[in-house]
Scaffold this active site. Structure first.
Site, PDB file in Angstrom:
ATOM      1  N   HIS A  97      -3.304  -3.961  -9.980  1.00  0.00           N
ATOM      2  CA  HIS A  97      -4.413  -2.763  -9.677  1.00  0.00           C
ATOM      3  C   HIS A  97      -4.486  -1.640 -10.645  1.00  0.00           C
ATOM      4  O   HIS A  97      -5.522  -1.706 -11.498  1.00  0.00           O
ATOM      5  CB  HIS A  97      -3.972  -2.243  -8.124  1.00  0.00           C
ATOM      6  N   HIS A 127      -7.444  -0.538   4.928  1.00  0.00           N
ATOM      7  CA  HIS A 127      -8.154  -0.152   3.876  1.00  0.00           C
ATOM      8  C   HIS A 127      -9.239  -1.359   3.645  1.00  0.00           C
ATOM      9  O   HIS A 127      -9.109  -2.239   2.729  1.00  0.00           O
ATOM     10  CB  HIS A 127      -7.149  -0.424   2.510  1.00  0.00           C
ATOM     11  N   HIS A 147       0.266   4.049  -5.399  1.00  0.00           N
ATOM     12  CA  HIS A 147      -0.110   4.420  -6.723  1.00  0.00           C
ATOM     13  C   HIS A 147      -0.749   5.607  -6.889  1.00  0.00           C
ATOM     14  O   HIS A 147      -1.103   6.386  -5.832  1.00  0.00           O
ATOM     15  CB  HIS A 147      -0.996   3.227  -7.233  1.00  0.00           C
ATOM     16  N   GLU A 195      -3.759  -4.519   2.085  1.00  0.00           N
ATOM     17  CA  GLU A 195      -5.191  -3.771   1.967  1.00  0.00           C
ATOM     18  C   GLU A 195      -6.469  -4.938   2.390  1.00  0.00           C
ATOM     19  O   GLU A 195      -5.930  -6.246   2.120  1.00  0.00           O
ATOM     20  CB  GLU A 195      -5.266  -3.173   0.557  1.00  0.00           C
ATOM     21  N   ASP A 209      -7.232   8.543  -3.213  1.00  0.00           N
ATOM     22  CA  ASP A 209      -7.348   8.138  -1.702  1.00  0.00           C
ATOM     23  C   ASP A 209      -5.841   7.522  -1.290  1.00  0.00           C
ATOM     24  O   ASP A 209      -5.815   7.336  -0.148  1.00  0.00           O
ATOM     25  CB  ASP A 209      -8.444   7.093  -1.665  1.00  0.00           C
TER      26      ASP A 209
END
EC number: 3.1.27.-
Lengths: 958, 600
Positions: free
Chosen positions: B157, B414, B68, B203, B72
């Site tokens: 997200h 993550h 995405h 994550e 980061d």
């Protein structure tokens, strides 16, 4: 003579019943017609290619086939089937066989052998599946023939090993629908052993094709529906299917688990990965809860819906068994163990010391979390189902209601209005079980600022029946409601009503607030508040209702409060109760509610005055008139005083008024004088007839709770009015020709009456219609003049029928809240264009307003006498409570230009159709009434006060 | 032994700079290419020299996948592709492809124009980099080359966030990127089918949290904002330009609409307008409500939210301001914060995670006096609130995803090491799968046992079918055939066909065995006895007594002979072909036991 004629009447009736049988007999003669099968045969022989044959078959399928010719057609089809090489044609034939075997009046057992025969030689899978479908149709047609069913089950078992999923699907379907119910069916001579259908179907739970697995589960459910008791072993199999890769399998498996858990709620199953045991019903509950967080939303909706029905069933048991640990408790432990942080506070999520990780199983114990999941789901369908489930569970268990309150309150902020509304309604349903905490109340009240009117009103309804725990809560609610009032003045009535209940429910909490609310001061007189301020009225409504059960409260009132009380008691009597004030008489002696209807003096009075009327027969006409007049007056007054008796009183008064009018009309002098001389005076009689008609329509349609026995009397009265009308017309018109038609029509009416109310006729001894029926044969043959004469004497002789009072009767009424009709500013719009007028009205005691039987119609009456009827949409009606409806709609007005503003009237009408009320009767040819007849409106009754709206269509500017 | 190797270059036991190398069946894939917010030196980008010291990256990597558009996860992309040099394909979804360059450009501006960094990628580099991007649709299987295929799944997200399945043959890895299992105001929940990958790389930002209902959070947020505004205070909400910002905007917008509020809401930065345009465009990526209502009204066309001007900060009266960046470390949000911090009527709401060292982190930890640049001390009197609006899955969500995908093993990235450790235990305990949590640069090697597809000749299969019943799913079944391995594919054929294909002559292989029997009778009689004995035992087999005195059981030949030296013992000669090995050895063992005593 009379007895003989009555017998004749009954004979006639019974003849009507017999007629259809005769018709069938005549139909049989039609066999000589060129049969369909022959035509089909010719067609099929003509067909040169499979495509052609298929076309013929398709054409053939469009027309119905009579039961007698089915067999012939089937033979032809079968014959062709054997010859046909093309599978598509065979498929069509197979499907036709299925359709034909469904024909009513045809017994398909004769084609079963053939069907099974061709099944054995068939190679194409599609045709096979279709043939099995045909067999299913045959099997369902012969439910009581055990041997056939056994045989079909046998065939199905044989084909279960087919490689095509379609064939296996159909086989399973067949097994599900026809599998024998009793395991020990008497072993037939053929030696067809009763198979264990469940085991066979169960084996296909692990089929490689998901469609077959689904079909197997569905077949199992079908077995259950047919009353076969499923084995408990299925539970474990079904549990495995819950983790199937395909959503349709999972969805069906959830259903199956639910079914099994209902069958064996008390059996004990072990919990995997621990040595604990749990009741099956709890285990299943946990599993279904877990499915609420499934990956597929289809399954989620299914699971959430099942939770609704599940909780109902389950919760009774949960309360019965205090010793066992329930699914809920297990889930609660997880949360109380505090291993996870809630993420609410910053820096709160550092890992804690491990708490006996063996005991906590995150995913498996999702019971309580299921609701949280369901309520947070992406799909609002799931959310609504979850709210419903929550509601059901909370209704049955007060302790759970307390617990789920927080979740429910959260739902008030959902993004979809439907969900918000649903959760508010849910909350209202469980509000008896709960008391709102202050913070919850805060959240609830925040919704009062919602811009949707439905939401606000639902919330007012909710507040009406909410328990508040503290006086701060009450104060908060009042403040928020006043804020709401200031923001949306149209909510006035709803808010006042809400405060009325809030006050009467919490008198002790309101008491300490009174000085503050009334802003009284111990030493100084404060300024008198404005009496027209809706906010002030709202406060007073709250206080007065609280004061009703709190005798110490009036001591805190200041002088003007008493004055305002008197004013409000008069002007808003439905909101302000009668108070026992010091030094004042009670405005009206309130009847204490614990008196039963029999003891109630007003009820007695009603009974007495009605009984008095029955002596009418023995009085001279003058006396009868007076008696009726008095009684009507009494009844009307009673209705005004006693709101709960108003329905009955009005209803009876209306009836008596009819009778009075009838008597008056018959007392007219015109009857004694030769007809041509008294043209003028006949006005009264015909007007009376017309009025009676109107009254009877009102009686029939404007009251809810009118039963059949009342309807008979009403119709009888109407018949009398029609007779009167006929007589009057006969006397006043010259010439015989128009009379013929009228007479005939009247006699038809009588006939209709007799048919409709044949069962009630015995109760109507000596009445008008009773006598009329006795003379019916004579009337049929007489000339109009003679008929009129007979009718006249009969009207005079007929006795007054006693009107039995229904249990519950309420007069339908409507109040238009908006437009208020007070505005001086005309609604301006350009002529030729439309303007939308918001109409908001409450309807009380109207039976199914949406339905076609009674349609509320908005009528707009223009100054030029032009009237426009508007039918509101069904969606415009809301149902806030039993017997109450709310109409919120828009009326579109349009007119050509006017020179100055003028008022139009808007009112609500009740449309009726007296034919629709009567159930369908067998003699109506074909038993079908075209829908137009049902929806047509016979007439309308205005049932609300007209409201005037000031409008001004301006000429269009060029 | 085939294996899957995973090496995080970033995001291993850490948040930020996501970059994970995966080599699966000889294919090398790089998952995400992010930068680290906390550093402004070399550490902000992953160490690409790990991949290769010399030589071109393109030769070592088959493809790069970006999950995405958060920096980061994609911040180092132009540096990686243009400055380090990579020419292979870069895969991302359409919304990511659209929004990513805006963010990169913004990032570049701050770094170069504001901080004056040299040796940073240029606008042109961003453009060139984006030219290498191949956009994928949800659930579309993209063939990177003949063997490697990737497939995107919806991840919630942020707009366009996706989870990727990387598949070579029967081996597969799923990389989740960042995802959210609870739907929010504008996005749906992550969803994956039961793809049973060998490895799930997930994550774990909220590894130890189970969040309570999101409505609670929303309500609290709205209540706090509403109360402050009613008091006449100002509300500052520092956000990142995209993602949460839109979520909160929708939340406030609908609340304002529902409650008929008139207090102004402002949104700083022009970048958002551009991004909002894409939000309006990619309606199909949003949740049910927005998708259903966009015909009447696109939820991203905000009525109450206006663009912010610097001068508005000094306006009297209540207002709500969204300002970037989200961690209060620089830019407009920090400026506004400094202006408003002194008034206790005002409020700052931190809607998400704050990295250590930022002002956001400091005030959340309760610091009331902040040292600003130039030795100033700023006293914070305004209320500070934390609201977790971060769109990451919580512990339960992660578990749920693991349950949905049913992987053979799980790898956590993550997240913070301590929290990962906790979740690792949970996962291992609940799903009984291996769980890894490598640090940056640490390699996890995962042996796999890939199933190798083989063909079977129809003739052989049909012959087997004809022999017995249908194959049962639960029972293994023995089948004789020849496996031919040719040109890296496998075929199972009947031996005759194999011989024919290979051009070999058939050799007969016979086993013979002598069994000594103590029997005084004649050979014929012994044979007769053997015959009747076998006949009585082997009922299913065809036992025959041939005229020449030998006995056959199926194709096994038994002959009785009398050795010259000892007339009392007879020798039974048993002979069978290797196909009948099973029956033959059974027969010998049977005969070795001796014949039953004959009735004499």
């Amino acid at each position: 003579m009379a007895a003989h004629l009555k017998k004749r009447v009954y004979e006639e009736f019974s003849k009507v019943v017999q007629q259809p049988q005769e018709e069938i007999a005549t139909k049989k003669l039609r066999l000589t017609k060129p049969s369909k099968s022959a035509a089909l045969h010719i067609d099929l022989c003509k067909a040169t290619s499979p495509a052609d044959a298929l076309q013929y078959l398709l054409q053939f399928a469009r027309k119905p086939v009579e039961a007698e010719s089915v067999e012939g057609v089937v033979r032809i089809l079968l014959e062709h089937y054997y010859k046909e090489n093309d599978p598509s044609v065979r498929l069509k034939i197979a499907s036709l066989l299925g359709l034909l075997s469904k024909t009513a009046g045809f017994s398909p057992d004769c084609i079963m052998d053939d069907a099974i025969n061709i099944l054995q030689n068939e190679k194409s899978h599609q045709v096979l599946a279709q043939l099995l479908d045909t067999l299913l149709a045959i099997g369902t047609k012969l439910p009581e023939n055990q041997a056939v069913q056994m045989r079909l089950v046998d065939v199905a078992c044989k084909h279960l090993t087919d490689t095509s999923h379609g064939v296996r699907n159909k086989c399973l379907q067949l097994l599900g629908n026809l599998g024998s119910l009793e395991k020990s069916v008497t072993k037939d001579a053929e030696g067809l052993a009763a198979r264990d259908v469940q085991k066979i179907i169960g084996d296909y739970f692990s089929d490689q094709d998901p469609r077959v697995r689904t079909a197997a589960i569905k077949a199992m459910l079908q077995l259950h529906e047919r009353g076969l008791k499923l084995h408990q072993t299925i539970y474990n199999q079904a549990c495995k299917l819950l983790s199937d890769d395909y959503e349709q399998v999972r969805s069906a498996a959830v259903q199956l688990i639910w079914v099994v858990s209902q069958l064996y709620p008390e059996s004990i199953v072990p919990i995997p990965s621990s040595n604990e045991e749990i009741r099956l019903v709890d285990d299943a509950f946990g599993k279904i809860c877990h499915m609420v967080s499934d990956g597929s939303w289809v399954v989620r909706v299914q699971a959430a819906k099942l939770l609704v029905s599940y909780t109902l069933f389950n919760e009774q048991r949960l309360t019965l068994l205090p010793g066992k640990r329930t699914a809920h408790e297990r889930a609660k432990e997880l949360y109380s163990s505090g291993e996870f942080s809630s993420g609410r506070k910053w820096g709160d999520d550092a890992p804690k010391e491990e708490v006996d990780t063996g005991a906590v199983n995150l995913i498996e114990s999702g019971a309580c979390g299921a609701f949280v999941h369901g309520l947070e789901d992406e799909m609002y369908e799931v959310r609504i189902a979850a709210v419903e489930a929550l509601c059901m569970l909370a209704q049955s268990s007060p302790s759970f209601a307390e617990k789920c309150l927080d979740f429910l309150v959260d739902m008030f902020n959902d993004e979809i209005e439907e969900v918000r509304l649903q959760s508010i309604h849910t909350m209202r349903k469980i509000s008896n079980n709960i008391t709102l905490r202050e913070d919850q109340l805060d959240t609830v009240l925040a919704v009062l600022e919602d811009s949707s009117r439905d939401i606000r009103e639902a919330l007012h309804e909710l507040l009406c029946c909410t328990n508040v725990s503290t006086k701060e809560g009450i104060h908060l609610a009042l403040v928020e409601l006043l804020k709401n009032l200031a923001k949306y003045p149209t909510d006035r009535d709803s808010i006042w009503k809400c405060l009325k209940f809030l006050g009467s429910r919490h008198p002790t909490l309101v008491l300490p607030l009174v000085p503050e609310l009334l802003s009284t001061h111990p030493f100084f007189d404060t300024a008198e508040p404005d009496m027209d301020d809706p906010a002030y009225i709202a406060v007073l409504v709250l206080i007065f209702n609280a004061a009703k059960t709190c005798p110490t409260m009036p001591a805190l009132f200041s002088d003007h409060t008493f004055r305002h009380y008197a004013y409000l008691r008069d002007s808003l009597s439905h909101l302000v109760p009668a108070l026992r004030l010091p030094g004042r008489k009670l405005v009206s002696s309130a009847v204490s509610p614990n008196i039963t209807p029999q003891e109630d003096p007003s009820q007695q009075f009603l009974q007495q005055s009605l009984e008095r009327v029955y002596s009418l027969q023995h009085l001279d006409p003058q006396g009868a008139q007076e008696l009726l007049e008095f009684t009507i007056r009494d009844l009307q007054r009673l209705g005004e005083l006693q709101s709960e008796l108003a329905g009955v009183a009005d209803f009876s008064a209306a009836y008596l008024r009819c009778q009075l009018l009838l008597i008056k009309a018959l007392q007219e002098k015109l009857w004694n004088v030769a007809a041509p001389l008294y043209l003028r005076q006949s006005d009264l009689a015909s007007a009376a007839a017309k009025q009676i008609m109107e009254e009877t329509y009102k009686m029939e349609f404007m009251y809810s709770g009118v039963e059949n026995k009342q309807v008979v009397i009403i119709h009888h009265m109407r018949l009398q009015a029609k007779a009167l009308q006929l007589i009057v017309t006969a006397r006043t018109t010259r010439g015989v020709d128009p009379l013929f038609g009228m007479c005939e029509k009247f006699l038809q009416e009588v006939d209709f009456f007799q048919r409709c109310f044949i069962a009630d006729l015995p109760h109507m001894q000596d009445s008008f219609v009773d006598k009329l029926l006795d003379l019916m044969p004579r009337l049929m043959t007489s000339k109009p003049a003679e008929v009129v004469k007979i009718l006249q004497t009969m009207l005079r002789q007929s006795t007054f029928l006693h009107l039995p009072l229904p249990e519950q009767i309420h007069k339908a009424s409507a109040t238009i809240i908006e437009p208020a009709g007070e505005s001086d500013n005309p609604l301006r719009f350009t002529s030729g264009l439309v303007v939308a007028l918001d109409v908001d009205a409450t309807l009380e005691h109207v039976q199914d307003p949406q339905s076609t039987v009674k349609v509320q119609v908005c009528q707009v009456l223009y100054p030029d006498g032009q009237a426009q009827m508007i039918h509101p949409k069904p969606a415009d009606f809301r149902n806030p409570g039993p017997g109450r409806h709310r109409l919120i709609t828009q009326v579109y007005l349009s007119h050509t230009a006017w020179t100055e503003p003028c008022q139009v009237e808007v009112r609500l009408l009740l449309a009726y159709n007296s034919n629709a009320r009567i159930p369908k009767f067998s003699w109506i040819e074909g038993g079908e009434v075209s829908p137009q007849v049902e929806t047509s409106i016979e007439g309308t009754i205005p049932f609300s006060k007209p409201v005037k709206v000031y409008i001004m269509p301006k000429p269009a500017r060029r | 032994m085939p294996e899957i190797r995973v090496t995080p270059l970033g995001a291993g036991q850490d948040v930020g700079r996501s970059c994970i190398l995966v080599s699966i069946a000889g294919k090398n894939v790089m998952l995400d290419c992010g930068m680290h917010m906390g550093f402004s030196d070399d550490r902000r980008f992953p160490d690409f020299s790990y991949i290769t010291q010399s030589g071109r990256l393109t030769d070592f990597l088959d493809c790069v996948i970006i999950s995405h558009f958060h920096l980061d996860h994609c911040g180092a992309l132009p540096y990686f592709s243009e400055m380090v040099g990579y020419d292979g394909p870069i895969y991302m979804t359409h919304p990511t492809q659209a929004i990513c360059p805006i963010l990169l450009e913004d990032y570049r501006k701050i770094a170069v124009d504001k901080k004056g960094e040299a040796n940073f990628f240029t606008s042109q580099m961003i453009k060139d980099c984006m030219k290498k991007v191949v956009a994928v649709h949800l659930h579309q299987t993209v063939q990177v080359d003949d063997e490697l295929e990737i497939k995107a799944y919806y991840a919630g997200h942020v707009l366009g966030a996706a989870m990727f399945q990387i598949k070579v043959g029967s081996e597969s890895v799923v990389y989740t990127g960042d995802y959210n299992m609870t739907p929010d105001r504008h996005l749906g929940a992550a969803w994956i089918d039961k793809c049973r990958p060998n490895l799930l790389i997930t994550e774990s930002t909220y590894a130890t949290t189970i969040r309570d209902s999101k409505r609670c959070r929303e309500r609290d947020f709205l209540k706090k904002v509403h109360e402050t505004v009613e008091r006449g205070g100002k509300v500052l909400i520092p956000v990142f330009a995209l993602g949460r910002a839109q979520e909160l905007c929708i939340l406030l917008e609908t609340f304002w609409e529902r409650m008929n509020l008139k207090v102004p809401i402002y949104f700083s930065t022009g970048l958002t307008e551009k991004a909002n345009h894409y939000y309006k465009l990619f309606i199909t990526w949003t949740n049910q409500k927005i998708r259903k209502t966009f015909v009447q009204r696109n939820m991203f066309e905000f009525k109450h939210i206006k663009a912010f001007d610097r001068a508005f900060a000094d306006n009297p009266g209540p207002m709500v301001v969204f300002a970037t960046p989200g961690m209060l470390h620089a830019g407009q949000s920090l400026q506004i914060f400094r202006k408003w911090a002194g008034n206790e009527k005002n409020m700052v709401i931190m809607p998400g995670y704050c990295v250590q060292g930022t002002v956001g982190h400091k005030i959340l930890s309760g610091q009331r006096k902040l040292e600003m640049e130039g030795r100033q001390v700023l006293e914070v009197k305004m209320q500070v609130e934390y609201m977790s609006f971060s769109a990451h899955a919580d512990a339960k969500g992660i578990m749920q995803l693991v349950g949905q995908a049913e992987p053979e093993s799980v790898l956590l990235v993550h997240g913070e090491a301590k929290k990962m450790e906790f979740l690792k235990q949970k996962i291992e305990q609940e799903f009984r799968v291996d769980c890894y949590m490598p640090a940056n640069g640490e390699t996890v090697v995962l042996p796999t046992s890939p199933s190798i597809p083989g063909g079977i000749s129809l003739g052989l299969l049909k012959r087997e079918m004809a022999q017995g019943l249908l194959p049962e799913a639960k029972r293994p079944r023995l089948l004789h055939g020849t496996l031919i391995m040719k040109d890296s594919n496998f075929r199972l054929v009947s031996s005759e066909q194999a011989l024919k294909e290979l051009g070999l002559a058939e050799h007969q292989l016979r086993f013979t065995c002598r069994v000594h029997l103590h029997d005084t009778r004649k050979e014929q009689e012994t044979a007769m006895r053997v015959y009747s004995h076998l006949k009585s035992i082997l009922k299913d087999h065809c036992v025959q007594h041939l005229p020449d005195g030998s006995v056959t059981v199926e194709s096994i030949l038994i002959q009785a002979a009398a050795p010259s030296e000892d007339p009392a013992t007879k020798v039974l000669l048993v002979s069978w072909t290797y196909q009948d090995e099973e029956l033959g050895s059974y027969l010998t063992s049977l005969l070795k036991k001796g014949l039953p005593q004959a009735p004499s």
